[in-house]
Each structure stands twice: as structure tokens, then as C-alpha cells.
Design a protein around this motif. Structure first.
Motif, short mmCIF file in Angstrom:
data_model
loop_
_atom_site.label_atom_id
_atom_site.label_comp_id
_atom_site.label_asym_id
_atom_site.label_seq_id
_atom_site.Cartn_x
_atom_site.Cartn_y
_atom_site.Cartn_z
N MET A 106 27.69 -4.65 21.88
CA MET A 106 27.75 -3.73 20.74
C MET A 106 27.59 -4.48 19.43
O MET A 106 27.97 -5.65 19.32
CB MET A 106 29.11 -3.03 20.71
N THR A 107 27.08 -3.79 18.43
CA THR A 107 26.98 -4.39 17.10
C THR A 107 28.36 -4.51 16.48
O THR A 107 29.33 -3.92 16.97
CB THR A 107 26.12 -3.52 16.17
N ALA A 108 28.43 -5.25 15.38
CA ALA A 108 29.69 -5.36 14.64
C ALA A 108 30.20 -3.98 14.27
O ALA A 108 31.38 -3.65 14.47
CB ALA A 108 29.48 -6.23 13.39
N LEU A 109 29.31 -3.16 13.74
CA LEU A 109 29.70 -1.80 13.32
C LEU A 109 30.26 -1.01 14.50
O LEU A 109 31.31 -0.37 14.41
CB LEU A 109 28.51 -1.07 12.70
N GLN A 110 29.56 -1.07 15.63
CA GLN A 110 30.00 -0.31 16.82
C GLN A 110 31.34 -0.83 17.33
O GLN A 110 32.20 -0.04 17.76
CB GLN A 110 28.94 -0.41 17.93
N ASN A 111 31.53 -2.14 17.28
CA ASN A 111 32.82 -2.71 17.70
C ASN A 111 33.97 -2.17 16.86
O ASN A 111 35.04 -1.88 17.36
CB ASN A 111 32.77 -4.23 17.60
N VAL A 112 33.73 -2.03 15.55
CA VAL A 112 34.79 -1.59 14.65
C VAL A 112 35.00 -0.08 14.76
O VAL A 112 36.11 0.43 14.58
CB VAL A 112 34.50 -2.03 13.20
N SER A 113 33.95 0.65 15.10
CA SER A 113 34.04 2.12 15.16
C SER A 113 34.64 2.64 16.47
O SER A 113 35.23 3.72 16.50
CB SER A 113 32.65 2.75 14.98
N LEU A 114 34.48 1.86 17.54
CA LEU A 114 34.77 2.37 18.89
C LEU A 114 36.15 3.04 19.03
O LEU A 114 36.25 4.21 19.41
CB LEU A 114 34.64 1.22 19.90
N ALA A 115 37.21 2.31 18.71
CA ALA A 115 38.55 2.87 18.92
C ALA A 115 38.86 3.97 17.90
O ALA A 115 39.64 4.88 18.17
CB ALA A 115 39.61 1.77 18.84
N GLN A 116 38.23 3.90 16.73
CA GLN A 116 38.43 4.99 15.77
C GLN A 116 37.95 6.31 16.38
O GLN A 116 38.57 7.37 16.18
CB GLN A 116 37.62 4.74 14.49
N ILE A 117 36.83 6.24 17.10
CA ILE A 117 36.26 7.45 17.71
C ILE A 117 37.08 7.88 18.93
O ILE A 117 37.45 9.04 19.06
CB ILE A 117 34.78 7.19 18.10
N HIS A 118 37.42 6.91 19.80
CA HIS A 118 38.05 7.27 21.08
C HIS A 118 39.55 7.46 20.97
O HIS A 118 40.13 8.27 21.67
CB HIS A 118 37.70 6.24 22.15
N VAL A 119 40.20 6.70 20.10
CA VAL A 119 41.66 6.81 20.01
C VAL A 119 42.07 7.70 18.84
O VAL A 119 42.90 8.60 18.99
CB VAL A 119 42.31 5.41 19.87
N LEU A 120 41.48 7.48 17.66
CA LEU A 120 41.87 8.29 16.49
C LEU A 120 41.08 9.59 16.39
O LEU A 120 41.36 10.41 15.53
CB LEU A 120 41.70 7.47 15.20
N LYS A 121 40.08 9.76 17.26
CA LYS A 121 39.25 10.97 17.31
C LYS A 121 38.52 11.24 15.99
O LYS A 121 38.32 12.39 15.60
CB LYS A 121 40.10 12.21 17.70
N ARG A 122 38.16 10.17 15.29
CA ARG A 122 37.31 10.35 14.11
C ARG A 122 35.88 10.65 14.57
O ARG A 122 35.48 10.19 15.65
CB ARG A 122 37.31 9.08 13.25
N SER A 123 35.13 11.36 13.76
CA SER A 123 33.72 11.57 14.09
C SER A 123 33.00 10.23 13.94
O SER A 123 33.50 9.33 13.26
CB SER A 123 33.11 12.60 13.13
#
Ligand code: ADP
Ligand code: MG
Length: 240
Positions: free
Chosen positions: A92-109
Motif C-alpha cells: 500500500m502507499t503511504a496514504l493508503q497505510n494511514v487511511s486504512l484503519a480510519q476507514i475500517h475502524v473509525l468508519k470514516r469515508s
């Protein structure tokens, strides 16, 4: 923010944490040091429930880690962890690494998460590396991505386990500077490190561990000038 009360842990017959007690207040920065095998990583991992312990209690912002009613994934999401070896997803890219848990755990779009990730990657000096994969980044850059990833969860506290030990010497400072900035902003931090310069600049208190015990818990000036145990004094002569 973090209260340890007589935490005791064994692996088989061997006690690796012996009645460890300590309190880390809101906004405080505490450095944990001590020889290899003294229990520092185990202590850090007990705090966010990665490792179970046998006796004693740990609470994070009033929530007991070992209580069976505690929502451990929710608690873990509130404690940022940064490890020696970055532990980024290589594909994954740096951006994807930082976004992953925000999307799956915090349910951010995805859009919300990516916006926050961009902001945090800029804050750790990586605005121009959003699309890079870990393999295309230096160790220092990878560790800064992993700090951004932890911050993306809006944690109540950050735990660092030897965050600069795997880095080439010229990359240590760029990571310590990010950590120092975080400390100045008031983040509650527990940092396992042998970087005594960082401890002297940034820490309020130093915990010294040996043989599974917290042998010293002192304000930093006192720890460096007058360690109260012989073992801490010997340790300091090796790392300073
Ligand atoms: P430190 O981080 O201070 O080097 P650790 O917390 O990693 O120390 O380890 C403390 C002690 O616990 C060591 O003696 C280590 O060998 C032992 N230990 C750590 N993890 C395990 C495990 N999963 N199983 C058995 N023993 C372990
Ligand atoms: Mg360790």
C-alpha cells in the motif's frame, strides 16, 4: 491517563514483569529505559492489551484493560502504537497505510480518511510522498508514516517501542523531531528508547527497568544527575 498498579506477568515459570506500578498523567512524556530483556516491550504491550498479564490492573483514561467487559478493540484504537520495525503494509502507499484503519475502524469515508491522512503526512514532513510505497521510502520516512498512521486514530496517548533503533544514524533525528513536536503539542507519550538526548530534552520523567521491575521512576533531572540505584547508574554509563 495511564495507571499501572502492581502489574505482574510470567512467561512459564519466569516473571518478566514484577509488580510494576506507575502513573502517566495527561500530557506527560515518560521515557522508559533499561537493558535488553528487562520487560520494556512487554510492559508497553500490556498497556494496549496486546499481551495479557497475570495480576494487577492497568487503566487507560479510567478504562480497565484486563476487564472482560472492556471493548478492547475500541480501547486499542485510542492508544497509538509505534514499533521499531514500522509494520507498514508493503503493497500500500503511504496514504493508503494511514487511511486504512480510519476507514475500517473509525468508519470514516475514504475521502474523509484520505483528507486527514494528507494532513498528517504533511505534518510529519511527507507531503510529497503520499503515493510512495514503504519500499520506496527510507527507514526514517517509513517510521514517520507509521507515526502519522497512529495519529490518524486521534489517540488519547501514544506508545513508542524503540522507534529509532532500526534506523540508520542519520535518520534518527528526523523521527525524534516529529516526536518532540508531538510532545510539545501536549500528547501523552510513553517512549521506550535508548536515546538519552531525547529523554533529556523532552521527557518529564524516566522509568528505569531491570529484571522486570521498575527500579526508578524519577523526574528526568534527578534520574540523570543522581540515579538512586547502582544498576541505573551503570546503565547510564553505557548509554550516555
Ligand atoms: P525488552 O523490551 O526490555 O528488551 P521484553 O519485554 O521484550 O524486554 O522481554 C522481557 C523478557 O520476557 C525477556 O526475558 C524475554 O525473553 C521474555 N519474553 C518476551 N516475550 C516473550 C514470549 N512471547 N514468550 C516467552 N518469553 C518472552
Ligand atoms: Mg523491547
Amino acid at each position: 491517563m495511564i495507571v499501572l498498579d502492581k502489574v505482574h506477568k510470567c512467561y512459564g515459570p519466569t516473571a518478566v514483569l514484577r509488580d510494576c506500578s506507575a502513573t502517566i498523567k495527561l500530557g506527560e512524556v515518560v521515557v522508559v529505559c533499561g537493558p535488553s530483556g528487562s520487560g520494556k516491550s512487554t510492559l508497553i504491550k500490556c498497556i494496549n492489551g496486546l499481551v495479557p498479564f497475570d495480576r494487577g490492573t492497568i487503566t487507560v483514561d479510567g478504562v480497565s484493560v484486563a476487564d472482560k467487559h472492556t471493548d478492547l478493540p475500541a480501547l486499542r484504537a485510542q492508544i497509538g502504537m509505534v514499533f521499531q520495525n514500522f509494520e507498514l503494509y508493503p503493497h500500500m502507499t503511504a496514504l493508503q497505510n494511514v487511511s486504512l484503519a480510519q476507514i475500517h475502524v473509525l468508519k470514516r469515508s475514504r475521502a474523509q480518511a484520505d483528507a486527514r491522512s494528507e494532513q498528517l503526512l504533511a505534518r510529519v514532513g511527507l507531503a510529497n510522498k503520499l503515493a510512495s510505497r514503504p519500499g520506496q521510502l527510507s527507514g526514517g520516512q517509513q517510521q514517520r508514516v507509521s507515526i502519522a498512521r497512529a495519529l490518524a486514530m486521534d489517540p488519547k496517548a501514544m506508545l513508542f517501542d524503540e522507534p529509532t533503533s532500526a534506523l540508520d544514524p542519520e535518520m534518527v533525528n528526523e523521527v525524534l523531531e516529529v516526536m518532540q513536536a508531538l510532545a510539545l503539542e501536549g500528547m501523552t507519550m510513553m517512549v521506550v528508547t535508548h536515546e538519552m538526548g531525547f529523554a533529556q530534552r523532552v521527557a518529564e520523567r524516566v522509568l528505569f527497568m531491570d529484571g522486570g521491575e521498575i527500579l526508578e521512576d524519577s523526574p528526568k533531572a534527578q534520574f540523570f544527575a543522581h540515579p538512586s540505584t547502582e544498576r541505573a547508574r551503570q546503565f547510564l554509563t553505557k548509554v550516555l
